[in-house]
Design an enzyme around this catalytic site. Structure first.
Site, PDB file in Angstrom:
ATOM      1  N   HIS A  78       0.826  -1.208   0.000  1.00 57.35           N
ATOM      2  CA  HIS A  78       0.000   0.000   0.000  1.00 57.35           C
ATOM      3  C   HIS A  78       0.864   1.263   0.000  1.00 57.35           C
ATOM      4  O   HIS A  78       0.412   2.328  -0.432  1.00 57.35           O
ATOM      5  CB  HIS A  78      -0.927   0.022   1.217  1.00 57.35           C
TER       6      HIS A  78
ATOM      7  N   ASP B 236      -4.006  -4.676  -8.665  1.00 61.50           N
ATOM      8  CA  ASP B 236      -4.358  -4.082  -7.385  1.00 61.50           C
ATOM      9  C   ASP B 236      -4.527  -2.582  -7.633  1.00 61.50           C
ATOM     10  O   ASP B 236      -4.257  -2.084  -8.734  1.00 61.50           O
ATOM     11  CB  ASP B 236      -3.264  -4.365  -6.356  1.00 61.50           C
TER      12      ASP B 236
END
Length: 393
Positions: free
Chosen positions: A239, A309
């Protein structure tokens, strides 16, 4: 009947329908009499031999511009409980679909079903409505009380079947059609970022539970395996960074590939790529790596939809190479990705993306030849096939 089983044959049928006829050569002279032609049945030449989903998709693609094709490969998140702006994205851009985050989920199932119903612009081609519902620490539906990976990894495989039976039914009831919920990563390291989310701590146990989860979702929602080629081997949190490993391909094949192969063999319709660097295969993150796409398609035999993603994670990594969202999108499509995921923030000043610029940049890359037109069309066909199968299942 489940819409999921028709997806791969439909894509193959599209290829057959779109193929050019081979040039006919003149036969050599023969003393054998030419037989009289038989009457041609009235149904000859009709599309009955092909999956009707493929016929629909081919016709839809024939009327799409390059910009519309580019938009059809995007899945966005728009914050909030009001379906109107989310529907406006789908309708205005012609998006593939949306991902629902926690800020999109009302307090009860009926309200969420009302929201997802309001997102259907064209019932003949519904949007993909995706959600991260792994169970345990990653769940968007707070009323999902089924066991999560944190406990399933230490229980018999049957427990995974039961948990994902219940989870898939909940998702279907609220109008979600894609679950980004099957973590096929594997690690035995409790200190790993992904440890609490994996279904197994060794290849065999992870593979058994991944296959069980996919089997439970069949007929309810489309299954997604993540985070290919495997977050367990690459330390760090994708992330905020680009986790990296120098793991040799043979070692990856013996360990990290095993759960993904099991999920593919069980019928998973999507595979989500992680922003992970496996430098022994390619120095580029897997999401923008043609080498890793070749592994997925050729070595693991996956013919479904490849999705990234959240692409904004690449921007948030702080790596200058990935500061440009349009360039990131183009690189992902050049690598062979079918669907690009963007979790747009509530605060416009945060890391985000100009959707119009994104679509325009992709279209320009197609027109310049940087993105191969045939490759683009294959991706559009895969995504539209998934969507169309929801309407005719």
């Amino acid at each position: 009947m489940s819409p999921l089983r028709t997806v791969a044959p439909a894509i193959l049928a599209i290829a057959l329908l779109s193929g050019c006829s081979a040039a006919q050569s003149t036969p050599e002279a023969s003393s054998t009499p030419t037989p009289e032609p038989r009457p041609v049945p009235a149904t000859a030449g009709t599309p009955e031999p092909f999956d009707p989903v493929a016929v629909y998709v081919q016709a839809a693609m024939a009327g799409m511009s390059v910009e519309e094709k580019a938009a059809s490969l995007l899945m966005l998140h728009r914050p909030g409980l009001d379906p109107a702006p989310i529907r406006a994205d789908i309708e205005g851009y012609g998006l593939a679909g949306v991902i629902l985050m926690g800020d999109n989920v009302p307090g009860d199932p009926a309200s969420l079903r009302a929201l997802t119903d309001a997102l259907v612009v064209d019932p003949d081609l519904p949007p993909l409505v995706a959600i991260d519902q792994e169970g345990g620490i990653v769940r968007r539906l707070p009323w999902d009380a089924a066991a999560g990976p944190d406990t399933l990894k230490s229980q018999p495989v049957e427990a995974t079947t039961q948990a994902f039976d219940a989870r898939a039914a909940l998702l279907s009831d609220v109008g979600a059609s894609v679950n980004f919920g099957i973590v096929a990563d594997v690690t035995a390291d409790p200190g790993s970022f992904i440890y609490s989310r994996v279904l197994g701590i060794d290849p065999a146990s992870a593979a058994d539970r991944v296959a069980a989860a996919v089997g439970s979702e069949q007929g309810e929602v489309f299954s997604t395996l993540k985070h290919f080629p495997g977050h367990g081997a690459a330390p760090g949190d994708s992330h905020t960074s680009i986790p990296q490993t120098d793991l040799a391909y043979a070692d990856w094949e013996a360990r990290d590939a095993v759960p993904f192969q099991a999920g593919i063999d069980a019928g998973a319709e999507l595979v989500m790529f992680g922003h992970l660097r496996f430098t022994a295969v390619d120095d580029a993150p897997a999401t923008v790596s043609a080498a890793w796409m070749d592994v997925l398609r050729d070595d693991l035999g996956f013919d479904g939809v490849a999705i990234t993603d959240d692409m904004l994670m690449l921007q948030r990594s702080g790596v200058p190479e990935f500061a440009d969202p349009v360039e990131n999108a183009v690189r992902a499509l050049v690598a062979g990705q079918d669907l690009l995921l963007y979790v747009l923030p509530a605060d416009p000043s945060s890391v985000g993306v100009d959707v119009d610029a994104l679509i325009g940049g992709i279209a320009s890359a197609v027109e310049s030849g940087r993105i191969d037109q045939d490759s683009l069309d294959e991706s559009v066909a895969r995504v539209l096939t998934l969507r169309r199968s929801l309407a005719v299942g």
